[in-house]
Design an enzyme around this catalytic site. Structure first.
Site, PDB file in Angstrom:
ATOM      1  N   GLU A 107       0.815  -1.203   0.000  1.00 38.38           N
ATOM      2  CA  GLU A 107       0.000   0.000   0.000  1.00 38.38           C
ATOM      3  C   GLU A 107       0.850   1.256   0.000  1.00 38.38           C
ATOM      4  OE1 GLU A 107      -2.160  -1.150   3.404  1.00 38.38           O
ATOM      5  OE2 GLU A 107      -3.866  -1.854   2.262  1.00 38.38           O
ATOM      6  N   CYS A 120       3.306   8.547   1.416  1.00 37.45           N
ATOM      7  CA  CYS A 120       3.765   7.665   2.487  1.00 37.45           C
ATOM      8  C   CYS A 120       4.013   6.301   1.847  1.00 37.45           C
ATOM      9  CB  CYS A 120       2.639   7.605   3.525  1.00 37.45           C
ATOM     10  SG  CYS A 120       2.997   6.517   4.876  1.00 37.45           S
ATOM     11  N   CYS A 131       5.695  -4.332  16.803  1.00 44.73           N
ATOM     12  CA  CYS A 131       5.305  -3.309  17.779  1.00 44.73           C
ATOM     13  C   CYS A 131       3.849  -3.578  18.147  1.00 44.73           C
ATOM     14  CB  CYS A 131       5.473  -1.910  17.193  1.00 44.73           C
ATOM     15  SG  CYS A 131       7.196  -1.565  16.768  1.00 44.73           S
ATOM     16  N   CYS A 134       0.750  -1.748  16.324  1.00 45.27           N
ATOM     17  CA  CYS A 134       0.829  -1.543  14.863  1.00 45.27           C
ATOM     18  C   CYS A 134       0.270  -2.748  14.118  1.00 45.27           C
ATOM     19  CB  CYS A 134       2.286  -1.307  14.473  1.00 45.27           C
ATOM     20  SG  CYS A 134       2.550  -1.248  12.696  1.00 45.27           S
ATOM     21  N   CYS A 353      -1.705   5.836   9.773  1.00 48.25           N
ATOM     22  CA  CYS A 353      -0.524   5.159  10.320  1.00 48.25           C
ATOM     23  C   CYS A 353      -0.917   3.886  11.036  1.00 48.25           C
ATOM     24  CB  CYS A 353       0.158   6.021  11.378  1.00 48.25           C
ATOM     25  SG  CYS A 353       0.871   7.485  10.749  1.00 48.25           S
TER      26      CYS A 353
HETATM   27  N1  SAH Z   1       8.674   0.976  10.773  1.00 46.86           N
HETATM   28  C1  SAH Z   1       8.856   2.367  10.787  1.00 46.86           C
HETATM   29  C2  SAH Z   1       8.026   3.103   9.749  1.00 46.86           C
HETATM   30  C3  SAH Z   1       6.616   2.642   9.523  1.00 46.86           C
HETATM   31  S1  SAH Z   1       5.483   2.953  10.811  1.00 46.86           S
HETATM   32  C4  SAH Z   1       8.622   2.935  12.174  1.00 46.86           C
HETATM   33  O1  SAH Z   1       8.147   2.198  13.030  1.00 46.86           O
HETATM   34  O2  SAH Z   1       8.956   4.100  12.384  1.00 46.86           O
HETATM   35  C5  SAH Z   1       5.168   4.681  10.662  1.00 46.86           C
HETATM   36  C6  SAH Z   1       4.703   5.338  11.970  1.00 46.86           C
HETATM   37  O3  SAH Z   1       3.364   4.917  12.303  1.00 46.86           O
HETATM   38  C7  SAH Z   1       5.567   4.951  13.148  1.00 46.86           C
HETATM   39  O4  SAH Z   1       5.856   6.054  13.964  1.00 46.86           O
HETATM   40  C8  SAH Z   1       4.672   3.985  13.860  1.00 46.86           C
HETATM   41  O5  SAH Z   1       5.056   3.841  15.185  1.00 46.86           O
HETATM   42  C9  SAH Z   1       3.321   4.595  13.678  1.00 46.86           C
HETATM   43  N2  SAH Z   1       2.212   3.679  13.964  1.00 46.86           N
HETATM   44  C10 SAH Z   1       2.202   2.345  13.840  1.00 46.86           C
HETATM   45  N3  SAH Z   1       0.997   1.843  14.203  1.00 46.86           N
HETATM   46  C11 SAH Z   1       0.234   2.890  14.572  1.00 46.86           C
HETATM   47  C12 SAH Z   1      -1.117   3.022  15.025  1.00 46.86           C
HETATM   48  N4  SAH Z   1      -1.913   1.965  15.142  1.00 46.86           N
HETATM   49  N5  SAH Z   1      -1.570   4.255  15.291  1.00 46.86           N
HETATM   50  C13 SAH Z   1      -0.763   5.333  15.122  1.00 46.86           C
HETATM   51  N6  SAH Z   1       0.503   5.277  14.688  1.00 46.86           N
HETATM   52  C14 SAH Z   1       1.003   4.068  14.422  1.00 46.86           C
HETATM   53 FE1  SF4 Z   2       6.893  -1.333  14.480  1.00 49.86          FE
HETATM   54 FE2  SF4 Z   2       4.898  -1.219  12.706  1.00 49.86          FE
HETATM   55 FE3  SF4 Z   2       7.117   0.284  12.346  1.00 49.86          FE
HETATM   56 FE4  SF4 Z   2       7.192  -2.376  12.058  1.00 49.86          FE
HETATM   57  S1  SF4 Z   2       6.015  -0.943  10.806  1.00 49.86           S
HETATM   58  S2  SF4 Z   2       8.677  -1.132  13.174  1.00 49.86           S
HETATM   59  S3  SF4 Z   2       5.776  -3.091  13.614  1.00 49.86           S
HETATM   60  S4  SF4 Z   2       5.614   0.470  14.006  1.00 49.86           S
END
Ligand code: SAH
Ligand code: SF4
Length: 378
Positions: A107, A120, A131, A134, A353
């Site tokens: 996506e 993005c 995480c 996420c 996000c």
């Molecule tokens: N893996 C990288 C980039 C992709 S995630 C990272 O973790 O930084 C992009 C951003 O979205 C990150 O800051 C992540 O922590 C945030 N994110 C992930 N899941 C989320 C959620 N459910 N609600 C809000 N932000 C979220």
């Molecule tokens: Fe963590 Fe999601 Fe970023 Fe992967 S994409 S590092 S699981 S926030």
């Protein structure tokens, strides 16, 4: 929400064995043309044709000799992605599902704002880092995207925007889609170089941002080779809580991460780190958390980006209330930190996000692959 299937831009059959020029940055093209016995100025010509003018047939590259065009078509091709879905959110956010090989799709999300269009992009199909807040992490890791598949997202969206509104192009790119970009270092770095290359996309280093959860060894390597902007997913002001939310913290705890961040901006004047902090109700959003965060990063040039949590079906968290977020942000400002609260965009199309899940064909090897990835970092 509007959702339409889209027309196919270019056929993209199974691997032809030819080299896909879409994924070669300046350095790689220099090697490619040297091997063909061609002059170095060909590199800029090709970058312009492929990325700026989006011409994907060698016949259309009119300033190349006929003999060279013939040679190129024998050994190379320009294979671009194909969208299988194009959705527009009520707030104008737009998401495409781009087909990769077989059952995999990825996506990419466009966030239009006044004066800018931010794309993005995804760097992996899924993510191995799990995480806890996420949805990409919850679905597991399938594979890395190639440089062509990463840059293809920008190529595709620029093409579409230009067709719909001549001259309109993506102005900012953030690696905040699916995946952990630093765990796909080898493909992500050349893609970011292409974004900045004057003959390709010409975006300034300030307009290309890599977001990472903190894979310290690769962050150190990035310091050596790149000057793009850095966003770090901090989400917690101490190790105990961060271990829970961002498990890679157990391997690279906050002190090490901060040290790597300091090094990243050390020789880059006027640069700062953007800290991403997802607001989880009752988990990391208290006044004390805000004060602890301010103390933690006060000696680093910083901006804090508060992200209201975006829920997804398996999620075990709730979003912090608006007032809580405001109060948190005020504590940061009083401590002298610039903070912004990210507007949640595209929720109705799961384009916000952490809501990007793509399609993962094979989850069975998830654990195994995750362990492999983590070992590869060491
Ligand atoms: N893996 C990288 C980039 C992709 S995630 C990272 O973790 O930084 C992009 C951003 O979205 C990150 O800051 C992540 O922590 C945030 N994110 C992930 N899941 C989320 C959620 N459910 N609600 C809000 N932000 C979220
Ligand atoms: Fe963590 Fe999601 Fe970023 Fe992967 S994409 S590092 S699981 S926030």
């Amino acid at each position: 929400m509007k959702s339409v299937p889209v027309k196919v831009v270019a056929e993209h059959g199974p691997g032809s064995g030819k080299i896909n020029l879409l994924g070669l940055d300046r350095q790689a093209l220099e090697g490619f043309f040297a091997e063909l016995g061609e002059k170095p100025f060909r590199v800029s010509q090709i970058l312009k044709w492929v990325h700026a003018r989006r011409v994907i047939s060698f016949d259309g590259m009119t300033d190349l000799s006929k003999a060279l065009r013939q040679k190129l078509s024998e050994v190379a091709e320009i294979r671009v992605p194909e969208a299988v879905m194009d959705q527009t959110s009520a707030d104008g956010t737009r998401k495409w599902l781009l087909r990769l090989d077989g059952a995999n799709a990825v996506e990419t999300v466009l966030i239009p704002e006044k004066g800018r269009d931010t794309l993005c992009i995804s760097s992996q199909v899924g993510c191995a880092l799990e995480c806890s807040f996420c949805s990409t992490g919850v679905q597991g890791f399938n594979r890395n995207l190639s440089t062509a598949e990463i840059i293809g997202q920008l190529w595709y969206v620029n093409k579409l925007l230009d067709e719909e509104e001549p001259g309109r192009q993506v102005t900012n790119v953030v690696f905040m889609g699916m995946g952990e970009p630093l765990l796909n270092f080898k493909q992500v770095v050349p893609a970011s170089e292409l974004m900045k290359d004057d003959h390709a996309y010409g975006l300034s280093k300030r307009r290309v941002t890599l977001s990472t959860s903190g894979v310290v060894p690769y962050l150190n390597r990035l310091t050596e080779v790149s000057d793009i902007s850095l966003a770090v997913s901090l989400h917690a002001p101490n190790d105990a809580l961060r271990d829970e939310l961002v498990p890679i913290n157990k391997k690279y705890p906050i002190a090490e991460l901060l040290e790597a961040c300091r090094r990243y901006i050390a020789d880059k004047p006027h640069r700062r780190i953007t800290w991403e902090y997802v607001m989880l109700d009752g988990v990391n959003d208290s006044d004390e958390h805000a004060r602890e965060l301010a103390r933690l990063i006060r000696d680093i040039p910083s901006k804090v980006n508060l992200i209201p949590f975006n829920p997804f079906p398996e999620a075990r968290y709730r979003r912090s209330g608006d007032q809580r977020i405001q109060q948190f942000s005020q504590i940061l400002s009083r401590a002298g930190l610039v903070s912004t609260t990210r507007k949640t965009r595209g929720e109705d199309i799961d384009g916000a996000c952490g809501q990007l899940v793509g399609k993962v064909a094979d989850r069975t090897k998830r654990r195994f692959k995750r362990e492999q990835r983590l070992q590869a970092v060491e």
